[in-house]
Design a protein around this motif. Structure first.
Motif, PDB file in Angstrom:
ATOM      1  N   ASP A 114      38.630  39.812  37.174  1.00 51.96           N
ATOM      2  CA  ASP A 114      39.776  40.947  36.754  1.00 51.96           C
ATOM      3  C   ASP A 114      40.670  40.406  35.432  1.00 51.96           C
ATOM      4  N   PHE A 115      41.728  40.856  35.418  1.00 49.49           N
ATOM      5  CA  PHE A 115      42.592  40.365  34.228  1.00 49.49           C
ATOM      6  C   PHE A 115      42.908  39.114  34.347  1.00 49.49           C
ATOM      7  N   TYR A 116      43.696  38.679  35.376  1.00 46.06           N
ATOM      8  CA  TYR A 116      44.383  37.372  35.296  1.00 46.06           C
ATOM      9  C   TYR A 116      43.650  36.517  36.190  1.00 46.06           C
ATOM     10  N   GLN A 117      43.470  35.322  35.548  1.00 39.98           N
ATOM     11  CA  GLN A 117      42.772  34.265  36.157  1.00 39.98           C
ATOM     12  C   GLN A 117      43.721  33.304  36.581  1.00 39.98           C
ATOM     13  N   PHE A 118      43.790  32.930  37.905  1.00 37.05           N
ATOM     14  CA  PHE A 118      44.985  32.435  38.369  1.00 37.05           C
ATOM     15  C   PHE A 118      44.732  30.801  39.326  1.00 37.05           C
ATOM     16  N   TYR A 119      43.540  30.559  39.496  1.00 35.52           N
ATOM     17  CA  TYR A 119      42.910  29.431  40.377  1.00 35.52           C
ATOM     18  C   TYR A 119      41.804  28.940  40.416  1.00 35.52           C
ATOM     19  N   LYS A 120      41.425  27.945  40.451  1.00 34.96           N
ATOM     20  CA  LYS A 120      39.980  27.396  40.501  1.00 34.96           C
ATOM     21  C   LYS A 120      39.406  27.438  41.848  1.00 34.96           C
ATOM     22  N   LEU A 121      38.170  27.886  42.079  1.00 37.76           N
ATOM     23  CA  LEU A 121      37.557  28.167  43.518  1.00 37.76           C
ATOM     24  C   LEU A 121      37.343  26.794  44.105  1.00 37.76           C
ATOM     25  N   GLU A 122      37.146  25.642  43.329  1.00 38.33           N
ATOM     26  CA  GLU A 122      36.706  24.384  43.760  1.00 38.33           C
ATOM     27  C   GLU A 122      38.101  23.733  44.340  1.00 38.33           C
ATOM     28  N   ASN A 123      39.148  24.253  44.143  1.00 37.67           N
ATOM     29  CA  ASN A 123      40.414  23.683  44.917  1.00 37.67           C
ATOM     30  C   ASN A 123      40.911  24.467  45.981  1.00 37.67           C
TER      31      ASN A 123
END
Length: 250
Positions: free
Chosen positions: A215-224
């Motif tokens: 979606d519009f805003y990327q806010f975190y990495k899945l690996e974390n």
């Protein structure tokens, strides 16, 4: 720079401009144009974008309209209940927990068995579920109110959460694409990133339809994060794909 990081930057550029040139991307991320072309082809193969002569444009289907709280309530209700049960299983007596906005997370209250918790939320709907139960110490984070989702956001909310230490955070999202977690609104995304940073255990709540979407805003990495809590309809392909980044509970 890792390939996933380059892909995230390319998507950010496309979200901002709609169409970008290979040359501009190469300059923005300081790589060769050949590397950019390979990245664009990878993203084209995944359906994220469409390659055009000299650059790329974002596929319109990748960004969806943000539904209101009322619109979301009646969607996939049985799947939401199943996920809510799994969330509750990961909560123990004495935990301090953060429950983010979302119609799935609101249902967690119905499956709680803990005799005492400290519950922090920025969702008025989650707050209303817990407010009359004396078993729980309840903290509602204030700030600017988003009526579309019932969430309090902005600098006041963000500053308050940045001072807290939380055992477990449960965050609903709109999309997970490879190693990137995203939602529809940047203010909510900033709040979610802040509380995930402050939590010992970080849980992403997403039904299986949210996988392979952004979606519009990327806010975190899945690996974390600690784990994705999802539903039993997740495909074997997605189990294999996303278990490379984190644990999956379904």
């Amino acid at each position: 720079m890792l390939k996933e990081e380059r892909h995230s930057i390319i998507i950010d550029l496309l979200n901002a401009k709609g169409i970008v040139k290979v040359k501009d991307i190469a300059e923005a991320i300081n790589v060769t144009e050949m590397t950019v072309r390979r990245d664009l082809q990878d993203l084209d193969n995944k359906g994220v974008l469409k390659r055009i002569r000299g650059g790329a444009q974002l596929n319109n289907i990748t960004i969806e309209k943000e539904l209101s709280h009322v619109e979301k309530q009646s969607i996939n209700i049985e799947l939401k209940r199943s996920i809510a049960k799994n969330i509750a299983k990961n909560i123990s007596d004495g935990d301090s927990i953060f429950l983010g906005p979302g119609t799935t997370i609101e249902l967690v209250y119905e499956y709680m068995t803990a005799s005492y918790l400290k519950v922090v939320t920025n969702s008025i709907y989650v707050f209303n579920k817990f407010v009359d139960d004396p078993r729980y110490e309840l903290i509602l984070i204030g700030g600017s109110y988003r009526s579309r989702t019932g969430a309090f956001v902005g600098s006041i909310a963000n500053d308050t959460l940045s001072r807290m230490n939380i055992n477990k955070a449960f965050i609903g999202v709109n999309g997970i694409y490879d190693n990137v977690i995203s939602n529809s609104n940047e203010d909510e995304g900033m709040i979610q990133a802040t509380i995930l940073d402050r939590a010992t255990e970080k849980y992403i709540v997403a039904d299986s339809s949210k996988l392979n979407k952004h979606d519009f805003y990327q806010f975190y990495k899945l690996e974390n994060v600690t784990a994705i809590i999802t539903d039993e309809h997740i495909s074997s392909e997605n189990i294999e794909k996303y278990s490379k980044y984190t644990k999956l509970y379904f």
